[in-house]
Design an enzyme around this catalytic site. Structure first.
Site, PDB file in Angstrom:
ATOM      1  N   CYS A 117      29.074  39.318  46.181  1.00 47.04           N
ATOM      2  CA  CYS A 117      29.362  38.412  45.135  1.00 47.04           C
ATOM      3  C   CYS A 117      30.554  38.767  44.349  1.00 47.04           C
ATOM      4  CB  CYS A 117      28.304  38.408  44.184  1.00 47.04           C
ATOM      5  SG  CYS A 117      28.441  37.341  42.882  1.00 47.04           S
ATOM      6  N   CYS A 158      29.810  39.533  40.642  1.00 44.23           N
ATOM      7  CA  CYS A 158      28.966  40.784  40.407  1.00 44.23           C
ATOM      8  C   CYS A 158      29.887  41.903  40.223  1.00 44.23           C
ATOM      9  CB  CYS A 158      28.087  40.776  41.829  1.00 44.23           C
ATOM     10  SG  CYS A 158      26.677  39.461  41.582  1.00 44.23           S
TER      11      CYS A 158
END
Length: 422
Positions: A19, A22
């Protein structure tokens, strides 16, 4: 972790290794952990790969990445604010602390009021209103602070019609909850947890969706100090302040810096400075049909929205959803080419090239088949002509033979006629 987590308060980042958001949060998260430890906070900071431990992530209701949760006993509180170090730490300290914080003195009240732009205070003893206040605080502690105080602790300018009472202090003044006018306490606190005028960004706009209010925004450039930009911002501020009693139940006011976010939200290219009113519940929006020159113009525009005479645009209908899919796809492609042209050419050029080659091959194969079929048909037709007609000599012989056959027939018929006469 699953067995021992209830022994402590945990602030956990559920992430996925692939991600991008993230990865962007990771350095901020490391700073959060360091500062929480240095300040002696009882909150333990950690992170968990939700793709490796999907059962635990599912248990806590993780549906996207990154998801930040504060785990306190049997409760799990979602963080939905900006992903900055200060905002995350404030969230952790607020939720990890007491649900209702007491204010024992005027000095403490003044200190708290300076630190927090919005705070709710319960005044009075035990009552059904207090029980409801505690219930609402357990739900909305993720957004704001809840305090309790005695009447003598309040500032001198505060007057209460009756006790017990729930109050909100913000915008340099206070407002008292009235059950008959304001309805349910939870809904009132959810509406009043924002200042009357806000600097609106994507996160704030997302949170405002829970209030059910329309959001009136002056879309400006904060770096532009021209008269038009400052005038629209001042008009919105004046309406928020001077017409609170008329509009605060239905409208939230603020300004937004730049039009990039608002353009993607409306799928339109708004020229700034401008004013737009958003309905976050159904994705409709309203644009003024003429320039807003004064506070009176803005008030008239709002009244037109309330009485239904202003034209609503956008919405969440089928055509609008299809338009959103096309717009998002176009935006994604453009962003990829803008950030990395080579990657964009590879990602989108390669599939298009393969498809083009396949189409070319199919079309070429069809054309060659047609040519071969045409030539075969032509050859067959030629053969058939030769078979049916033959060469010139054969045709001449056939013609002569035909005449011969006819002559013999005539002779035979003549012989028969003569025999009959005899």
């Amino acid at each position: 972790f699953k067995e021992n987590r209830k022994d402590d308060i945990w602030l956990v980042d559920f992430y996925a290794p692939w991600c991008g958001h993230c990865k962007k949060l990771e350095p901020v998260w490391n700073e959060v952990g360091i500062e929480m430890r240095n300040m002696g906070s009882p909150v333990k900071v950690g992170k968990m790969d939700a793709t490796s431990f999907s059962s635990i992530a599912s248990e806590f209701g993780v549906r996207g990445y990154p998801t930040i949760k504060l785990l306190k006993g049997d409760l799990a509180y979602n963080y939905r604010g900006p992903r900055t170090k200060d905002d995350i730490i404030e969230f952790a300290n607020r939720v990890a602390g007491p649900l209702i914080r007491p204010l024992p003195s005027q000095h403490m009240f003044e200190h708290v009021q300076k630190r927090h732009r919005v705070l709710f205070v319960y005044v009075g003893g035990e009552s059904p209103l207090k029980e409801k206040y505690i219930e609402v605080a357990s739900e909305l502690i993720v957004y704001t602070y809840f305090f309790s105080a005695s009447e003598d602790v309040l500032p001198e300018y505060v007057t209460l019609p009756e006790l017990p009472a729930v109050m909100v202090f913000k915008d340099g003044t206070y407002f008292v909850y009235d059950e008959y006018e304001d309805g349910d306490l939870s809904s009132w606190i959810n509406r009043e947890r924002f200042q009357g005028y806000l600097h609106v960004d994507g996160f704030t706009l997302y949170e405002l969706g829970d209030t059910g209010k329309l959001v009136a925004i002056a879309v400006i450039d904060d770096k532009n100090s021209s008269v038009e930009h400052t005038r629209l911002k001042s008009i919105i501020q004046e309406v928020a302040r001077d017409y609170r009693d008329h509009f605060h139940r239905d409208f939230q006011f603020g300004h937004m810096d730049g039009n990039d976010y608002i353009n993607s939200l409306l799928m339109d290219d708004l020229t700034i400075p401008t004013i737009v009113v958003l309905n976050t519940s159904n994705q409709q929006y309203f644009l003024p049909d003429r320039h807003i020159e004064s506070t009176e113009d803005m008030v008239q525009f709002i009244n037109n929205i309330l009485d239904g005479t202003a034209e609503a645009q956008g919405g969440d209908g089928l055509l609008q959803r299809i338009k959103r899919i096309i717009y998002d796809a176009k935006s994604t492609i453009m962003s990829v080419f803008k950030s990395s042209p080579l990657l964009g050419c590879f990602l989108f050029g390669l599939p298009l090239g393969v498809i083009s080659i396949m189409c070319y091959g199919i079309c070429t194969a069809d054309t060659e088949g047609e040519v071969l079929e045409h030539e075969g048909g032509k050859k067959e037709s030629g053969d058939r002509e030769l078979t049916d007609e033959g060469s010139e000599e054969e045709q001449e012989e056939e013609k002569n033979g035909k005449y011969t056959e006819l002559s013999d027939g005539e002779l035979k018929q003549k012989d028969i006629m003569e025999k009959k006469k005899d």
